[in-house]
Design a protein around this motif. Sequence first.
Motif, PDB file in Angstrom:
ATOM      1  N   ASP B  95       8.139  34.422 -44.215  1.00  0.00           N
ATOM      2  CA  ASP B  95       8.266  33.863 -42.867  1.00  0.00           C
ATOM      3  C   ASP B  95       6.888  33.505 -42.298  1.00  0.00           C
ATOM      4  O   ASP B  95       6.767  32.574 -41.506  1.00  0.00           O
ATOM      5  N   ALA B 126      15.212  31.711 -51.180  1.00  0.00           N
ATOM      6  CA  ALA B 126      14.545  32.070 -49.929  1.00  0.00           C
ATOM      7  C   ALA B 126      13.140  31.469 -49.835  1.00  0.00           C
ATOM      8  O   ALA B 126      12.642  31.208 -48.741  1.00  0.00           O
ATOM      9  N   THR B 128      12.016  28.498 -50.449  1.00  0.00           N
ATOM     10  CA  THR B 128      11.953  27.156 -49.861  1.00  0.00           C
ATOM     11  C   THR B 128      12.658  27.088 -48.515  1.00  0.00           C
ATOM     12  O   THR B 128      12.855  26.020 -47.963  1.00  0.00           O
ATOM     13  N   LEU B 129      13.053  28.250 -48.003  1.00  0.00           N
ATOM     14  CA  LEU B 129      13.820  28.276 -46.768  1.00  0.00           C
ATOM     15  C   LEU B 129      12.997  28.788 -45.582  1.00  0.00           C
ATOM     16  O   LEU B 129      13.042  28.231 -44.482  1.00  0.00           O
ATOM     17  N   LEU B 130      12.230  29.859 -45.797  1.00  0.00           N
ATOM     18  CA  LEU B 130      11.570  30.509 -44.669  1.00  0.00           C
ATOM     19  C   LEU B 130      10.251  29.854 -44.244  1.00  0.00           C
ATOM     20  O   LEU B 130       9.993  29.741 -43.050  1.00  0.00           O
ATOM     21  N   ASP B 132       7.742  27.085 -42.999  1.00  0.00           N
ATOM     22  CA  ASP B 132       8.120  25.958 -42.135  1.00  0.00           C
ATOM     23  C   ASP B 132       7.781  24.604 -42.747  1.00  0.00           C
ATOM     24  O   ASP B 132       8.108  23.562 -42.186  1.00  0.00           O
ATOM     25  N   PRO B 166      14.010  16.962 -43.829  1.00  0.00           N
ATOM     26  CA  PRO B 166      13.809  18.257 -43.174  1.00  0.00           C
ATOM     27  C   PRO B 166      15.093  18.700 -42.472  1.00  0.00           C
ATOM     28  O   PRO B 166      16.019  17.900 -42.310  1.00  0.00           O
ATOM     29  N   SER B 167      15.162  19.962 -42.095  1.00  0.00           N
ATOM     30  CA  SER B 167      16.356  20.439 -41.396  1.00  0.00           C
ATOM     31  C   SER B 167      16.539  19.603 -40.133  1.00  0.00           C
ATOM     32  O   SER B 167      15.587  19.098 -39.549  1.00  0.00           O
ATOM     33  N   GLY B 179      14.347  19.265 -37.463  1.00  0.00           N
ATOM     34  CA  GLY B 179      13.696  20.562 -37.303  1.00  0.00           C
ATOM     35  C   GLY B 179      14.517  21.585 -36.566  1.00  0.00           C
ATOM     36  O   GLY B 179      14.474  21.660 -35.346  1.00  0.00           O
ATOM     37  N   VAL B 180      15.278  22.406 -37.295  1.00  0.00           N
ATOM     38  CA  VAL B 180      15.960  23.525 -36.651  1.00  0.00           C
ATOM     39  C   VAL B 180      15.566  24.791 -37.417  1.00  0.00           C
ATOM     40  O   VAL B 180      14.459  25.283 -37.240  1.00  0.00           O
ATOM     41  N   HIS B 181      16.431  25.305 -38.302  1.00  0.00           N
ATOM     42  CA  HIS B 181      16.110  26.598 -38.920  1.00  0.00           C
ATOM     43  C   HIS B 181      15.371  26.485 -40.254  1.00  0.00           C
ATOM     44  O   HIS B 181      14.552  27.321 -40.576  1.00  0.00           O
ATOM     45  N   GLY B 182      15.695  25.486 -41.032  1.00  0.00           N
ATOM     46  CA  GLY B 182      15.011  25.307 -42.308  1.00  0.00           C
ATOM     47  C   GLY B 182      13.636  24.708 -42.060  1.00  0.00           C
ATOM     48  O   GLY B 182      13.256  24.483 -40.914  1.00  0.00           O
ATOM     49  N   PRO B 183      12.863  24.448 -43.138  1.00  0.00           N
ATOM     50  CA  PRO B 183      11.533  23.860 -42.968  1.00  0.00           C
ATOM     51  C   PRO B 183      11.584  22.624 -42.070  1.00  0.00           C
ATOM     52  O   PRO B 183      12.420  21.747 -42.276  1.00  0.00           O
ATOM     53  N   ARG B 184      10.673  22.572 -41.093  1.00  0.00           N
ATOM     54  CA  ARG B 184      10.693  21.448 -40.171  1.00  0.00           C
ATOM     55  C   ARG B 184       9.918  20.256 -40.710  1.00  0.00           C
ATOM     56  O   ARG B 184       9.997  19.167 -40.167  1.00  0.00           O
TER      57      ARG B 184
END
Lengths: 472, 192
Positions: B95, B126, B128-130, B132, B166-167, B179-184
């Motif tokens: 994170d 995880a 590639t998810l946390l 940014d 991107p998310s 840009g929300v929860h996944g990488p922005r």
Amino acid sequence: MARNPVTWLGSPTFPKAAKAALNDTQLRQNLRKATGTIRGRRAAAVAEMTDWEMLRVAGEQIKDDVLARLDTLLLQLEESVTARGGVVHWARDAEEANRIVLDLCRAENAQEVVKVKSMATAEIGLNEALEAGGVHAIETDLAELIVQLGDDRPSHILVPAIHRNRSEIREIFQRRMGVEVSDEPADLAEAARVYLREKFLTTKVAISGANFAVADTGSIVVLESEGNGRMCLTLPDTLITVMGIEKLVPTWQDLEVFLQLLPRSSTAERMNPYTSVWTGVTPGDGPQKFHLVLIDNGRTATLEDSVGRQALRCIRCSACLNVCPVYERTGGQSYGSVYPGPIGAILTPQLVGDMHDPLAASLPYASSLCGACFEVCPVRIDIPSVLTHLRAEVVEAKGRTAESVAMAAAAWMFASASRYEKAQKAGSLARFLAKDGKITSLPWPGSKWTSSRDVPAPPAESFRTWWRKNRG
Amino acid sequence: MASAKEEILQRIRNAKLPATPETVRGYNRTGEGGVELFAERVADYRAIVHAVNDVPEALQRLQGKRIVAPQDVPPEWLIDGVTWLHEPLTIEELDQADGVLTGCAVAIADTGTIVLDGGEAQGRRALTLLPDYHLCVVRADQIAASVPEALQRLEPTRPLTFISGPSATSDIELNRVEGVHGPRALEVLIVT
């Protein structure tokens, strides 16, 4: 038998709810703006595909094949999921499904769970059942969060908070999150990110739905945009997925059709930002406990109806809502169910399975039969035909009612020219009852008609009278 | 009393649905494909795209950052001047990283999609998810023309993540916001 929570307890029939919704100008403005935007974008996304019609045909045929072989394919899915370390549960109805999920949460000592947006869990009223059992479910999809924090009900399949505009969302976030935020969509999204981050990183149990389940590999597929899905499907120790028994595709190859049909029909994108696929449990990556709960909840009864069963092809894209002139004006909550719009008008009554239920029986009439929904449906559900088929079932369930007597009288009148003319002359009296060119209440038996819609006032002189005077 | 499973299966059989004819797959199986189309479609999602010849040189943009990288990325990617973070990593460490560098399994030109399967140079999901920021290296030969071609190249029982930009969310007035929860931020290096 317990009532099916697919309709909301205490909801009025569609015409009553629609009448109230039509007076809400803010709602109509919000909906007109949102559905107008998405209609144009979807049309562009689809126009790019030269083989769109062939994809629709394939989508229809694959889903029909699933329904025809549903028992075999479900057993195959169970076998492949089990072989990869998952546990499969079966639930006849909402109550049974909710009990299974609650027991699984309790077994993990979970007081709080994170959720990915799921129509199946909304249909069975899972959040309420978990809450009653002492487990708090946190919705993590932005629109679901807006609905949950606003103590509201969903009004759209894809965007449950479509009835809210940015300033209303800002007000809800400020009140419930205790933060200062502008009404810019980017700032509102950021507020949701901050609010949910800690939950994602610490919660041990997640609950999801499924867009597709591949019978021959046991792979489950979830399409999403925000990354909240990936968070729930990746970080917790335990994942519980709830899906309707019709969500299957037979083979991995079949997904090539639906991964093209669904994003363009639903968010009007070539592809949605994130699609996750997992098969049972993967050592060292993601949740190490996986449960799949298969729910019937009215689906097998729907399967028995040779016309109505095509509703089970639905992949929940919501394209039919966005093009429906009735939906655009009445909003989703008027349908009294998690499934609003044209698909809701045919799916909800069938899942309820009782045409004596006043709300269910009113839904097949929530349409002008214009056919726009059929045109856009990616799996070619002939919604207008199912609507008229269900209307016939409603009439049959009602037996000989005042309305059917009035309709028989109308048929008798229309059958003869002279009788029709007499009736028209009598009808011109109705102008005295009319306000603004509309009759809002006719005497019985006409009241059966005007209780749910207005009738344009007849002209002072009928066409037949005018013709005889001027040309005859 | 019959179990739920037996009862549901019995109800399905009672409905006695006729068999259906074989599915007609008249849709396109392939497409125009190519690096250019892929680059254009990825950029449509407001991701940043570069066509590069020399990956280590292109990675200079990571100078001074703390970047997560799976153990098995090509050794020449791990350039000096970057603090590389390798597994085992906790959720908190992921994170707090500035970003993540990975390869991919397959890409799709038609839709501008990257697919990760947890294989070489990708790590667990995880990773590639946390963080940014996600920097993904795509080789030209990994780009499939169409969705059908891409699915054919993938092994379905691996944990798969399809990434298209991107998310984002369309939940406020149906307008797309990145840009929300996944990488922005998503940046893609296409190696030609």
